[in-house]
Design a protein around this motif. Structure first.
Motif, mmCIF file in Angstrom:
data_model
loop_
_atom_site.group_PDB
_atom_site.id
_atom_site.type_symbol
_atom_site.label_atom_id
_atom_site.label_comp_id
_atom_site.label_asym_id
_atom_site.label_seq_id
_atom_site.Cartn_x
_atom_site.Cartn_y
_atom_site.Cartn_z
ATOM 1 N N GLY A 170 -3.577 6.104 -1.326
ATOM 2 C CA GLY A 170 -3.048 4.861 -1.685
ATOM 3 C C GLY A 170 -1.814 4.335 -0.934
ATOM 4 N N PRO A 171 -1.251 3.296 -1.693
ATOM 5 C CA PRO A 171 -0.013 2.768 -1.047
ATOM 6 C C PRO A 171 1.281 3.694 -1.344
ATOM 7 C CG PRO A 171 -0.924 1.427 -2.622
ATOM 8 C CD PRO A 171 -1.693 2.279 -2.504
ATOM 9 N N VAL A 172 2.032 3.698 -0.498
ATOM 10 C CA VAL A 172 3.512 4.348 -0.663
ATOM 11 C C VAL A 172 4.418 3.524 -1.476
ATOM 12 C CG1 VAL A 172 5.261 5.780 0.092
ATOM 13 C CG2 VAL A 172 2.913 6.346 0.832
ATOM 14 N N ARG A 173 5.099 3.844 -2.495
ATOM 15 C CA ARG A 173 6.035 2.791 -2.911
ATOM 16 C C ARG A 173 7.485 3.696 -2.742
ATOM 17 N NH1 ARG A 173 4.877 2.120 -8.049
ATOM 18 N NH2 ARG A 173 6.549 3.676 -9.245
ATOM 19 N N THR A 174 8.371 2.993 -1.832
ATOM 20 C CA THR A 174 9.862 3.510 -1.897
ATOM 21 C C THR A 174 10.894 2.961 -2.703
ATOM 22 O OG1 THR A 174 10.128 1.503 -0.189
ATOM 23 C CG2 THR A 174 9.534 3.668 0.577
ATOM 24 N N MET A 175 11.854 3.657 -2.807
ATOM 25 C CA MET A 175 12.739 3.480 -4.003
ATOM 26 C C MET A 175 13.734 1.933 -4.001
ATOM 27 S SD MET A 175 14.315 7.166 -4.394
ATOM 28 C CE MET A 175 15.344 6.922 -5.980
ATOM 29 N N HIS A 176 13.784 1.487 -4.970
ATOM 30 C CA HIS A 176 14.469 0.130 -5.020
ATOM 31 C C HIS A 176 16.309 0.776 -5.299
ATOM 32 C CE1 HIS A 176 16.253 -3.432 -6.958
ATOM 33 N NE2 HIS A 176 15.510 -4.008 -5.825
ATOM 34 N N SER A 177 16.876 1.151 -4.200
ATOM 35 C CA SER A 177 18.175 1.786 -4.520
ATOM 36 C C SER A 177 18.660 1.644 -3.118
ATOM 37 C CB SER A 177 18.011 3.294 -4.801
ATOM 38 O OG SER A 177 19.197 3.744 -4.818
ATOM 39 N N ASN A 178 20.106 1.608 -2.975
ATOM 40 C CA ASN A 178 21.099 1.669 -2.088
ATOM 41 C C ASN A 178 21.816 2.913 -1.694
ATOM 42 O OD1 ASN A 178 23.181 1.400 -3.644
ATOM 43 N ND2 ASN A 178 23.702 -0.625 -3.109
ATOM 44 N N PHE A 179 21.611 3.685 -3.016
ATOM 45 C CA PHE A 179 22.205 5.160 -2.959
ATOM 46 C C PHE A 179 21.478 6.272 -2.659
ATOM 47 C CE2 PHE A 179 23.775 8.667 -5.776
ATOM 48 C CZ PHE A 179 25.034 9.083 -4.974
ATOM 49 N N MET A 180 20.073 6.244 -2.985
ATOM 50 C CA MET A 180 19.229 7.444 -2.631
ATOM 51 C C MET A 180 17.990 6.608 -1.916
ATOM 52 S SD MET A 180 20.709 9.790 -3.911
ATOM 53 C CE MET A 180 19.508 11.234 -3.571
ATOM 54 N N TRP A 181 17.634 7.388 -0.734
ATOM 55 C CA TRP A 181 16.731 6.794 0.266
ATOM 56 C C TRP A 181 15.531 7.519 0.292
ATOM 57 C CZ3 TRP A 181 16.065 7.523 6.076
ATOM 58 C CH2 TRP A 181 15.132 6.694 6.297
ATOM 59 N N GLY A 182 14.297 7.079 -0.332
ATOM 60 C CA GLY A 182 13.091 7.729 -0.233
ATOM 61 C C GLY A 182 11.802 7.495 -0.900
ATOM 62 N N VAL A 183 10.804 8.214 -1.290
ATOM 63 C CA VAL A 183 9.712 7.847 -1.621
ATOM 64 C C VAL A 183 9.741 8.130 -3.287
ATOM 65 C CG1 VAL A 183 7.127 8.131 -1.667
ATOM 66 C CG2 VAL A 183 8.389 8.036 0.427
ATOM 67 N N GLU A 184 9.141 7.141 -3.865
ATOM 68 C CA GLU A 184 9.108 7.424 -5.531
ATOM 69 C C GLU A 184 7.805 7.313 -6.093
ATOM 70 O OE1 GLU A 184 10.757 4.419 -8.102
ATOM 71 O OE2 GLU A 184 9.471 2.907 -7.279
ATOM 72 N N HIS A 185 6.834 6.958 -5.167
ATOM 73 C CA HIS A 185 5.213 7.090 -5.667
ATOM 74 C C HIS A 185 4.685 7.437 -4.238
ATOM 75 C CE1 HIS A 185 1.500 6.263 -7.522
ATOM 76 N NE2 HIS A 185 1.260 5.321 -6.702
ATOM 77 N N MET A 186 3.614 8.389 -4.105
ATOM 78 C CA MET A 186 2.839 8.793 -2.959
ATOM 79 C C MET A 186 1.782 9.321 -3.455
ATOM 80 S SD MET A 186 4.351 10.735 0.294
ATOM 81 C CE MET A 186 4.130 12.249 -0.214
ATOM 82 N N PRO A 187 0.653 8.666 -3.498
ATOM 83 C CA PRO A 187 -0.805 9.220 -4.042
ATOM 84 C C PRO A 187 -1.346 9.986 -2.685
ATOM 85 C CG PRO A 187 -1.048 6.932 -3.767
ATOM 86 C CD PRO A 187 0.396 7.294 -3.586
ATOM 87 N N VAL A 188 -1.590 11.413 -2.904
ATOM 88 C CA VAL A 188 -2.243 11.949 -1.766
ATOM 89 C C VAL A 188 -3.485 12.817 -1.998
ATOM 90 C CG1 VAL A 188 -0.087 12.106 -0.454
ATOM 91 C CG2 VAL A 188 -0.658 13.914 -1.973
ATOM 92 N N THR A 189 -4.321 13.270 -1.075
ATOM 93 C CA THR A 189 -4.900 14.210 -1.172
ATOM 94 C C THR A 189 -4.855 15.404 -0.278
ATOM 95 O OG1 THR A 189 -6.995 12.565 -1.396
ATOM 96 C CG2 THR A 189 -7.613 14.744 -0.854
#
Length: 413
Positions: free
Chosen positions: A390-409
């Motif tokens: 599914g789609p990956v969602r990145t963080m709405h932040s300028n302090f921490m950089w990265g992925v906050e939602h990542m559905p995987v198999t």
């Protein structure tokens, strides 16, 4: 025009605001950073908010200069842009991360007892015990959110170990930290998420207070007990100082490892040849960990304030002005890293700044490295690969950089 206004008008000020969280939640920062490294490696970043402009440091050598310049720059005005002045003033000189030497060094020496090589190595089996069933269950389940279901669980469990949280309270503690940091850093800033974060943070501080009361009555072999029974310059730490530093450990341990783990798996999915190199033993796990840290660089910026007038990257920084080191950009500086936007698990040398540098180098770096190594080894040992579900969602932040939602198999061997 006043001299100060004339000086500001002459500063290099790109139209783009690198502190805009929308750039990281909805845009692609890599070409933006690349352009700024080439044209404005140290530039005046006007956020549009009075009093919140700052010098953005985008390249490696100026970043190192700021990190090492403890006599030139202070950490006691906050570690992140936009920090509330009241909260920073309350923590400055008391919470290690916003304290300057020599007191910073003394607090760090106390807290180092939780992060000795012997103790961190002893936690490796605990890490395996936590992760192995999570990965196996994820394989059986089919689609999971790797961030919340796996990456976030390990660092929370290790913090519980460091603080000697009772096993029956691990899940409640993990849930509190997830709401506190996940809701605050990962949401769009809506009122519900802010309220949830505030309540969760209050519960965490209340929990620390209860832990501290227990440790004062019956000290053990954990970081809370160490802080509760120690002195700095012959004076015991106050309850507030202990609670603040416990929260500093929690924030550092949770966020960096969670985001590096999730970002690392995403990078391997996008670069299957690198996954194969690790599986075949062509690169060492330790080398892979360093490259994942450089490539993901979860701590996006670190703030400092100039004590005196100084020069960084050819720009004159005035006393009292804020400087922010943009770690992910510095870690992709073409002058230091060959083909920096390419994932290379065998990269050497790899002098990245994911943990900072100098006196404020991350106290939990050794522990984070072991956590990431165990994570990578188990993924390689137990899986043939992984696929996005599914789609990956990145963080709405300028302090921490990265992925906050990542559905995987996760695919079994």
């Amino acid at each position: 025009m006043t001299a100060a206004a004339k000086d500001r008008a002459q500063r290099p000020t790109p139209a783009l605001n690198v502190a805009d969280p929308a750039l990281y939640a909805h845009g692609d920062p890599l070409p933006v950073w690349r352009e700024l490294r080439a044209t404005a490696p140290v530039h005046w970043n006007d956020t549009g908010v009075p009093g919140e402009a700052f010098w953005a440091v985008m390249t490696y050598e100026p970043a190192v200069q700021v990190y090492k310049g403890t006599n030139t720059f202070t950490s006691e005005r906050g570690m992140r842009l936009g920090s509330g002045r009241h909260g920073v003033d309350a923590a400055a000189g008391r919470m290690m991360i916003v304290t300057d030497p020599p007191r910073h060094t003394k607090l760090r020496n106390l807290m180092n007892s939780a992060f000795t090589p012997r103790r961190t190595a002893q936690m490796e089996q605990t890490m395996r015990d936590v992760l192995t069933p999570l990965i196996d269950e994820a394989v059986e389940t089919g689609v999971v959110d790797f961030v919340t279901d796996i990456a976030a669980v390990l660092p929370a469990a290790i913090v519980c170990h460091i603080m000697d949280v009772a096993r029956e309270e691990h899940q409640a503690f993990t849930d509190m930290t997830s709401r506190a940091f996940g809701a605050n850093l990962g949401a769009e800033g809506g009122p519900v998420s802010v309220a949830a974060s505030t309540v969760a943070n209050a519960k965490i501080f209340a929990y620390y207070a209860r832990l501290l009361e227990q440790r004062r009555a019956a000290p053990g072999d954990d970081v809370v007990s160490t802080l509760a029974t120690s002195e700095v310059d012959g004076v015991p730490l106050t309850d507030a100082e202990i609670v603040m530093n416990c929260n500093g450990i929690l924030l550092g341990a949770n966020e960096t490892t969670r985001l590096a783990s999730a970002g690392g798996l995403l990078a391997l999915i996008e670069n299957p040849a690198q996954w194969q190199r690790l599986r075949d033993g062509d690169v060492s796990p330790d080398s892979a960990v360093e490259e994942v840290l450089r490539y993901t660089s979860p701590a996006m910026h670190m703030k400092r304030v100039a004590r005196t007038d100084t020069e960084i990257g050819g720009q004159t920084i005035k006393a009292g002005e804020t400087v922010a080191i943009w770690n992910p950009s510095a870690n992709r500086d073409e002058a230091v890293f060959d083909r920096p936007d390419r994932l290379d698990l065998g990269r050497t040398p790899n002098r990245h700044l994911a943990f900072g540098m100098g006196s404020h180098f991350c106290i939990g770096a050794a522990l984070a490295r072991i956590e990431l190594r165990v994570m990578l080894q188990l993924l390689v040992d137990r899986l043939s690969g992984a696929e996005l579900a599914g789609p990956v969602r990145t963080m709405h932040s300028n302090f921490m950089w990265g992925v906050e939602h990542m559905p995987v198999t996760l695919l079994p061997k």
